[in-house]
Scaffold this motif. Sequence first.
Motif, PDB file in Angstrom:
ATOM      1  N   HIS A  16      21.962 -22.771 -10.430  1.00 50.55           N
ATOM      2  CA  HIS A  16      20.545 -22.574 -10.750  1.00 50.55           C
ATOM      3  C   HIS A  16      19.708 -22.333  -9.494  1.00 50.55           C
ATOM      4  CE1 HIS A  16      19.254 -26.544  -9.363  1.00 50.55           C
ATOM      5  NE2 HIS A  16      20.319 -27.038  -9.946  1.00 50.55           N
ATOM      6  N   ASP A  17      20.340 -22.404  -8.304  1.00 49.55           N
ATOM      7  CA  ASP A  17      19.629 -22.142  -7.060  1.00 49.55           C
ATOM      8  C   ASP A  17      19.577 -20.631  -6.836  1.00 49.55           C
ATOM      9  OD1 ASP A  17      19.146 -21.587  -4.247  1.00 49.55           O
ATOM     10  OD2 ASP A  17      19.446 -23.727  -3.876  1.00 49.55           O
ATOM     11  N   PRO A  18      18.365 -20.030  -6.741  1.00 49.34           N
ATOM     12  CA  PRO A  18      18.269 -18.575  -6.565  1.00 49.34           C
ATOM     13  C   PRO A  18      18.973 -18.056  -5.321  1.00 49.34           C
ATOM     14  CG  PRO A  18      16.139 -19.500  -7.189  1.00 49.34           C
ATOM     15  CD  PRO A  18      17.040 -20.663  -6.880  1.00 49.34           C
ATOM     16  N   VAL A  19      18.988 -18.852  -4.238  1.00 51.15           N
ATOM     17  CA  VAL A  19      19.683 -18.414  -3.023  1.00 51.15           C
ATOM     18  C   VAL A  19      21.181 -18.328  -3.289  1.00 51.15           C
ATOM     19  CG1 VAL A  19      20.302 -19.033  -0.661  1.00 51.15           C
ATOM     20  CG2 VAL A  19      17.942 -19.246  -1.414  1.00 51.15           C
ATOM     21  N   ALA A  20      21.719 -19.343  -3.976  1.00 49.89           N
ATOM     22  CA  ALA A  20      23.143 -19.343  -4.295  1.00 49.89           C
ATOM     23  C   ALA A  20      23.501 -18.139  -5.160  1.00 49.89           C
ATOM     24  CB  ALA A  20      23.522 -20.643  -5.008  1.00 49.89           C
ATOM     25  N   VAL A  21      22.659 -17.856  -6.144  1.00 51.35           N
ATOM     26  CA  VAL A  21      22.922 -16.728  -7.043  1.00 51.35           C
ATOM     27  C   VAL A  21      22.838 -15.408  -6.281  1.00 51.35           C
ATOM     28  CG1 VAL A  21      22.101 -15.482  -9.083  1.00 51.35           C
ATOM     29  CG2 VAL A  21      22.187 -17.986  -9.096  1.00 51.35           C
ATOM     30  N   ALA A  22      21.773 -15.241  -5.492  1.00 48.73           N
ATOM     31  CA  ALA A  22      21.586 -13.980  -4.772  1.00 48.73           C
ATOM     32  C   ALA A  22      22.707 -13.725  -3.773  1.00 48.73           C
ATOM     33  CB  ALA A  22      20.232 -13.997  -4.054  1.00 48.73           C
ATOM     34  N   HIS A  23      23.103 -14.782  -3.048  1.00 49.18           N
ATOM     35  CA  HIS A  23      24.163 -14.587  -2.056  1.00 49.18           C
ATOM     36  C   HIS A  23      25.501 -14.358  -2.741  1.00 49.18           C
ATOM     37  CE1 HIS A  23      25.723 -14.429   1.903  1.00 49.18           C
ATOM     38  NE2 HIS A  23      26.449 -15.522   1.814  1.00 49.18           N
ATOM     39  N   SER A  24      25.733 -15.016  -3.870  1.00 51.32           N
ATOM     40  CA  SER A  24      26.972 -14.792  -4.617  1.00 51.32           C
ATOM     41  C   SER A  24      27.058 -13.350  -5.091  1.00 51.32           C
ATOM     42  CB  SER A  24      27.056 -15.746  -5.810  1.00 51.32           C
ATOM     43  OG  SER A  24      27.119 -17.090  -5.383  1.00 51.32           O
ATOM     44  N   GLU A  25      25.935 -12.822  -5.572  1.00 55.85           N
ATOM     45  CA  GLU A  25      25.929 -11.420  -6.020  1.00 55.85           C
ATOM     46  C   GLU A  25      26.312 -10.488  -4.874  1.00 55.85           C
ATOM     47  OE1 GLU A  25      22.543 -11.617  -9.575  1.00 55.85           O
ATOM     48  OE2 GLU A  25      21.941 -11.155  -7.512  1.00 55.85           O
ATOM     49  N   ALA A  26      25.804 -10.783  -3.674  1.00 61.74           N
ATOM     50  CA  ALA A  26      26.124  -9.935  -2.524  1.00 61.74           C
ATOM     51  C   ALA A  26      27.600 -10.044  -2.157  1.00 61.74           C
ATOM     52  CB  ALA A  26      25.249 -10.330  -1.333  1.00 61.74           C
ATOM     53  N   VAL A  27      28.132 -11.264  -2.156  1.00 57.93           N
ATOM     54  CA  VAL A  27      29.530 -11.496  -1.800  1.00 57.93           C
ATOM     55  C   VAL A  27      30.465 -10.834  -2.806  1.00 57.93           C
ATOM     56  CG1 VAL A  27      31.307 -13.293  -1.636  1.00 57.93           C
ATOM     57  CG2 VAL A  27      29.110 -13.608  -0.492  1.00 57.93           C
ATOM     58  N   LEU A  28      30.072 -10.852  -4.086  1.00 66.42           N
ATOM     59  CA  LEU A  28      30.950 -10.366  -5.148  1.00 66.42           C
ATOM     60  C   LEU A  28      30.781  -8.870  -5.443  1.00 66.42           C
ATOM     61  CD1 LEU A  28      30.554 -13.345  -7.637  1.00 66.42           C
ATOM     62  CD2 LEU A  28      32.435 -12.928  -6.048  1.00 66.42           C
ATOM     63  N   ASP A  29      29.888  -8.210  -4.737  1.00 68.41           N
ATOM     64  CA  ASP A  29      29.650  -6.794  -4.974  1.00 68.41           C
ATOM     65  C   ASP A  29      30.960  -6.015  -4.837  1.00 68.41           C
ATOM     66  OD1 ASP A  29      28.138  -4.451  -5.422  1.00 68.41           O
ATOM     67  OD2 ASP A  29      28.068  -4.064  -3.273  1.00 68.41           O
ATOM     68  N   GLY A  30      31.316  -5.303  -5.877  1.00 67.90           N
ATOM     69  CA  GLY A  30      32.548  -4.523  -5.871  1.00 67.90           C
ATOM     70  C   GLY A  30      33.760  -5.265  -6.395  1.00 67.90           C
ATOM     71  N   ASN A  31      33.619  -6.558  -6.700  1.00 63.14           N
ATOM     72  CA  ASN A  31      34.733  -7.334  -7.249  1.00 63.14           C
ATOM     73  C   ASN A  31      34.576  -7.371  -8.780  1.00 63.14           C
ATOM     74  OD1 ASN A  31      36.572  -9.351  -8.075  1.00 63.14           O
ATOM     75  ND2 ASN A  31      36.341 -10.480  -6.162  1.00 63.14           N
ATOM     76  N   ALA A  32      35.335  -6.548  -9.465  1.00 67.49           N
ATOM     77  CA  ALA A  32      35.184  -6.421 -10.918  1.00 67.49           C
ATOM     78  C   ALA A  32      35.638  -7.655 -11.677  1.00 67.49           C
ATOM     79  CB  ALA A  32      35.954  -5.198 -11.414  1.00 67.49           C
ATOM     80  N   ASP A  33      36.391  -8.521 -11.015  1.00 68.97           N
ATOM     81  CA  ASP A  33      36.937  -9.700 -11.688  1.00 68.97           C
ATOM     82  C   ASP A  33      36.156 -10.976 -11.391  1.00 68.97           C
ATOM     83  OD1 ASP A  33      39.062  -8.368 -12.974  1.00 68.97           O
ATOM     84  OD2 ASP A  33      40.236  -8.389 -11.120  1.00 68.97           O
ATOM     85  N   ALA A  34      34.968 -10.850 -10.831  1.00 71.28           N
ATOM     86  CA  ALA A  34      34.161 -12.030 -10.535  1.00 71.28           C
ATOM     87  C   ALA A  34      32.689 -11.711 -10.740  1.00 71.28           C
ATOM     88  CB  ALA A  34      34.404 -12.511  -9.104  1.00 71.28           C
ATOM     89  N   ALA A  35      31.933 -12.724 -11.147  1.00 64.74           N
ATOM     90  CA  ALA A  35      30.502 -12.535 -11.410  1.00 64.74           C
ATOM     91  C   ALA A  35      29.794 -13.867 -11.219  1.00 64.74           C
ATOM     92  CB  ALA A  35      30.277 -12.006 -12.825  1.00 64.74           C
ATOM     93  N   VAL A  36      28.468 -13.818 -11.203  1.00 64.60           N
ATOM     94  CA  VAL A  36      27.668 -15.036 -11.068  1.00 64.60           C
ATOM     95  C   VAL A  36      26.602 -15.051 -12.156  1.00 64.60           C
ATOM     96  CG1 VAL A  36      26.117 -13.953  -9.366  1.00 64.60           C
ATOM     97  CG2 VAL A  36      26.270 -16.446  -9.499  1.00 64.60           C
ATOM     98  N   VAL A  37      26.323 -16.256 -12.652  1.00 73.53           N
ATOM     99  CA  VAL A  37      25.323 -16.476 -13.701  1.00 73.53           C
ATOM    100  C   VAL A  37      24.272 -17.438 -13.157  1.00 73.53           C
ATOM    101  CG1 VAL A  37      24.905 -17.457 -16.001  1.00 73.53           C
ATOM    102  CG2 VAL A  37      26.995 -16.159 -15.553  1.00 73.53           C
TER     103      VAL A  37
END
Length: 270
Positions: A106-127
């Motif tokens: 629920h931390d926006p920083v955690a979500v935003a950074h996870s989205e950046a880290v996972l960019d291009g990884n079709a088998d992972a996502a963040v909610v």
Amino acid sequence: MERPAWAPRSIDISVPSVSRMYDYYLGGSHNFEVDREAARRAMEFMPGLPKIMQANRAFMRRAVRYAAGEGIGQFLDIGSGIPTFGNVHEVAQAARPGARVVYVDHDPVAVAHSEAVLDGNADAAVVAGDLRKPQNILSSPEVERLIDLNQPVALLLVAILHFVEDEDDPYGAVAELGAALAPGSLLVLTHASYEGIPLPPERAGGAVDVYEDIRNPLIMRSREEIARFFEGYDMVEPGLVAMGRWRPDTAPEDEDPYAFSGFAGVGRTA
């Protein structure tokens, strides 16, 4: 205070965040001075906090490798925090290529950074989600796309339940999530406790007070109270133990005493 490019405009960077404090303990760079100040105050009472966080992450990696070795290829990590080296998707996909991972925080920083880290990884996502609202997580598009609830899942609740107060019914939330899992699924859990900390409880309580001051109460439950989260599960050996004693890679006697603070365990659904 200048806002770095990675910090979403929606967050108040003058208020400490437990996710960013955790990132600081682990030596990360996604934290602000307000987070570092709060973390340093907590460390005045409990100087071993960074070691506790390292032991927590090390347990998580061992548990993920265990799950992958048991044939599980789906991971739902709730309270995932800000990604650091050796995160769940890296460990799981190295051990089991094609493993699918959904992070929830629920931390926006955690979500935003996870989205950046996972960019291009079709088998992972963040909610962006909250443990206290299990159905919102389970019905999210990301979970519906990547997680087949008819097949075994590893549900990770690592260092999150001690931030859920009793009035918010953490036991009910865990039970609701568990009820959605297929037989053979795993519950992977760590939880803070006064038991095992190599300090008098009153001194450790000073660190707990810091979290109370920043309006993120840290609930120190007993081993018996933590064991209740595993009701309905068969415990994987060695059961609910100090983090440093769950299938360690090195001899426990070589570990820092703080590695045995709190509890960790893995349970399997029947």
